[in-house]
Design an enzyme around this catalytic site. Structure first.
Site, PDB file in Angstrom:
ATOM      1  N   GLY A 108       0.851  -1.195   0.000  1.00 41.78           N
ATOM      2  CA  GLY A 108       0.000   0.000   0.000  1.00 41.78           C
ATOM      3  C   GLY A 108       0.878   1.234   0.000  1.00 41.78           C
ATOM      4  O   GLY A 108       2.004   1.203   0.517  1.00 41.78           O
ATOM      5  N   GLN A 157       3.369   9.884   0.771  1.00 45.18           N
ATOM      6  CA  GLN A 157       4.649   9.173   0.875  1.00 45.18           C
ATOM      7  C   GLN A 157       5.572   9.405  -0.317  1.00 45.18           C
ATOM      8  O   GLN A 157       6.745   9.043  -0.258  1.00 45.18           O
ATOM      9  CB  GLN A 157       4.405   7.673   1.047  1.00 45.18           C
ATOM     10  CG  GLN A 157       3.761   7.328   2.388  1.00 45.18           C
ATOM     11  CD  GLN A 157       3.556   5.839   2.515  1.00 45.18           C
ATOM     12  OE1 GLN A 157       2.553   5.321   2.057  1.00 45.18           O
ATOM     13  NE2 GLN A 157       4.515   5.144   3.108  1.00 45.18           N
ATOM     14  N   CYS A 191       5.915   0.172   7.498  1.00 44.30           N
ATOM     15  CA  CYS A 191       5.591   1.299   6.622  1.00 44.30           C
ATOM     16  C   CYS A 191       6.826   1.618   5.785  1.00 44.30           C
ATOM     17  O   CYS A 191       7.931   1.684   6.321  1.00 44.30           O
ATOM     18  CB  CYS A 191       5.191   2.500   7.465  1.00 44.30           C
ATOM     19  SG  CYS A 191       4.817   3.967   6.508  1.00 44.30           S
ATOM     20  N   LEU A 192       6.637   1.821   4.486  1.00 44.80           N
ATOM     21  CA  LEU A 192       7.778   2.106   3.609  1.00 44.80           C
ATOM     22  C   LEU A 192       8.471   3.418   4.000  1.00 44.80           C
ATOM     23  O   LEU A 192       9.640   3.608   3.689  1.00 44.80           O
ATOM     24  CB  LEU A 192       7.326   2.174   2.142  1.00 44.80           C
ATOM     25  CG  LEU A 192       6.819   0.851   1.546  1.00 44.80           C
ATOM     26  CD1 LEU A 192       6.327   1.074   0.120  1.00 44.80           C
ATOM     27  CD2 LEU A 192       7.879  -0.236   1.589  1.00 44.80           C
ATOM     28  N   HIS A 220      -4.517   2.018   7.363  1.00 38.24           N
ATOM     29  CA  HIS A 220      -3.146   2.542   7.486  1.00 38.24           C
ATOM     30  C   HIS A 220      -2.924   3.678   6.475  1.00 38.24           C
ATOM     31  O   HIS A 220      -2.371   4.725   6.816  1.00 38.24           O
ATOM     32  CB  HIS A 220      -2.159   1.385   7.259  1.00 38.24           C
ATOM     33  CG  HIS A 220      -0.709   1.754   7.248  1.00 38.24           C
ATOM     34  ND1 HIS A 220       0.196   1.271   8.173  1.00 38.24           N
ATOM     35  CD2 HIS A 220       0.015   2.538   6.398  1.00 38.24           C
ATOM     36  CE1 HIS A 220       1.405   1.768   7.907  1.00 38.24           C
ATOM     37  NE2 HIS A 220       1.325   2.529   6.824  1.00 38.24           N
ATOM     38  N   GLU A 221      -3.389   3.457   5.235  1.00 34.81           N
ATOM     39  CA  GLU A 221      -3.151   4.464   4.185  1.00 34.81           C
ATOM     40  C   GLU A 221      -4.037   5.698   4.351  1.00 34.81           C
ATOM     41  O   GLU A 221      -3.591   6.818   4.073  1.00 34.81           O
ATOM     42  CB  GLU A 221      -3.337   3.846   2.792  1.00 34.81           C
ATOM     43  CG  GLU A 221      -2.454   2.632   2.474  1.00 34.81           C
ATOM     44  CD  GLU A 221      -0.965   2.853   2.712  1.00 34.81           C
ATOM     45  OE1 GLU A 221      -0.507   4.017   2.639  1.00 34.81           O
ATOM     46  OE2 GLU A 221      -0.263   1.865   3.002  1.00 34.81           O
ATOM     47  N   HIS A 245      -2.347   7.934   6.610  1.00 28.92           N
ATOM     48  CA  HIS A 245      -1.300   8.728   5.942  1.00 28.92           C
ATOM     49  C   HIS A 245      -1.877  10.002   5.340  1.00 28.92           C
ATOM     50  O   HIS A 245      -1.279  11.069   5.431  1.00 28.92           O
ATOM     51  CB  HIS A 245      -0.653   7.922   4.806  1.00 28.92           C
ATOM     52  CG  HIS A 245       0.511   7.081   5.231  1.00 28.92           C
ATOM     53  ND1 HIS A 245       1.628   7.593   5.848  1.00 28.92           N
ATOM     54  CD2 HIS A 245       0.742   5.748   5.104  1.00 28.92           C
ATOM     55  CE1 HIS A 245       2.496   6.608   6.081  1.00 28.92           C
ATOM     56  NE2 HIS A 245       1.985   5.480   5.651  1.00 28.92           N
TER      57      HIS A 245
END
Ligand code: NI
Length: 187
Positions: free
Chosen positions: A45, A50, A94-95, A136-137, A140
């Site tokens: 995701g 990001q 998380c990236l 989660h996204e 963000h």
């Protein structure tokens, strides 16, 4: 298509609220680049924040996971939570916060509405990992990170590595822009 650098912990874009995409706005190139960026980093995701773009756009693809191999990739534009129920714990990463993983409690089932790439309104009920990724996204897009959900004790546990990420001292196997570089660019 292009692989974009992913902004890492400490970068201001991760703490800003993304703006709604206007009807008809062209986000196709952004979405293609986000998919390529996510896959290159082996993520499931990615939110536009990001890659430093403050628009309410999410891409996700959980099909690399055996259990979800039949799930299609999804693009969620201007996603909104209609309802959510239940509660479960799952380890997240998380990236933008590489090398940090921890257990987060979130809703188990989530019902959302969103626009697809053709700007048609869609609804989706998700549970399990897809539901988890969506929550989660969406966080963000609102400037919230998964570590914000941890207890003070668990955050303290990760403090050293978070500092390493902020300082750019961590080796990350995909292109990133850290907070240091942002400071350099602004100076
Ligand atoms: Ni993330």
């Amino acid at each position: 298509m292009a692989i974009l650098p992913i902004v890492t912990y400490g970068h201001p874009a991760l703490r800003k609220k993304a703006e709604r995409v206007s009807p008809g706005e062209n986000v196709r190139d952004l979405v293609e680049d986000m998919f390529e960026t996510m896959r290159n980093a082996q993520g499931i995701g990615l939110a536009a924040n990001q890659v430093g773009v403050l628009k309410r756009v999410i891409v996700m693809d959980v099909s690399p996971m055996e259990e979800y191999k039949d799930e299609k990739p999804r693009v969620l534009i201007n996603p909104e939570i209609i309802s959510h129920t239940g509660e479960w714990e799952l380890e997240e990463g998380c990236l933008s916060i590489p090398a940090v993983r921890d257990v987060v409690t979130r809703s188990e089932n989530v019902h959302i509405k969103y626009l697809d790439l053709d700007f048609d309104e869609q609804e989706l009920e998700a549970e399990g990992v897809p539901g988890r990724v969506i929550l989660h996204e969406i966080d963000h897009l609102n400037g919230i990170l998964f570590i914000d959900h941890l207890s003070p004790g668990r955050r303290k546990f990760h403090k050293g590595i978070l500092l390493d990420i902020k300082r750019g001292d961590l080796d990350i196997p995909y292109p990133v822009i850290g907070s240091q570089e942002e400071e350099v660019r602004n100076s």
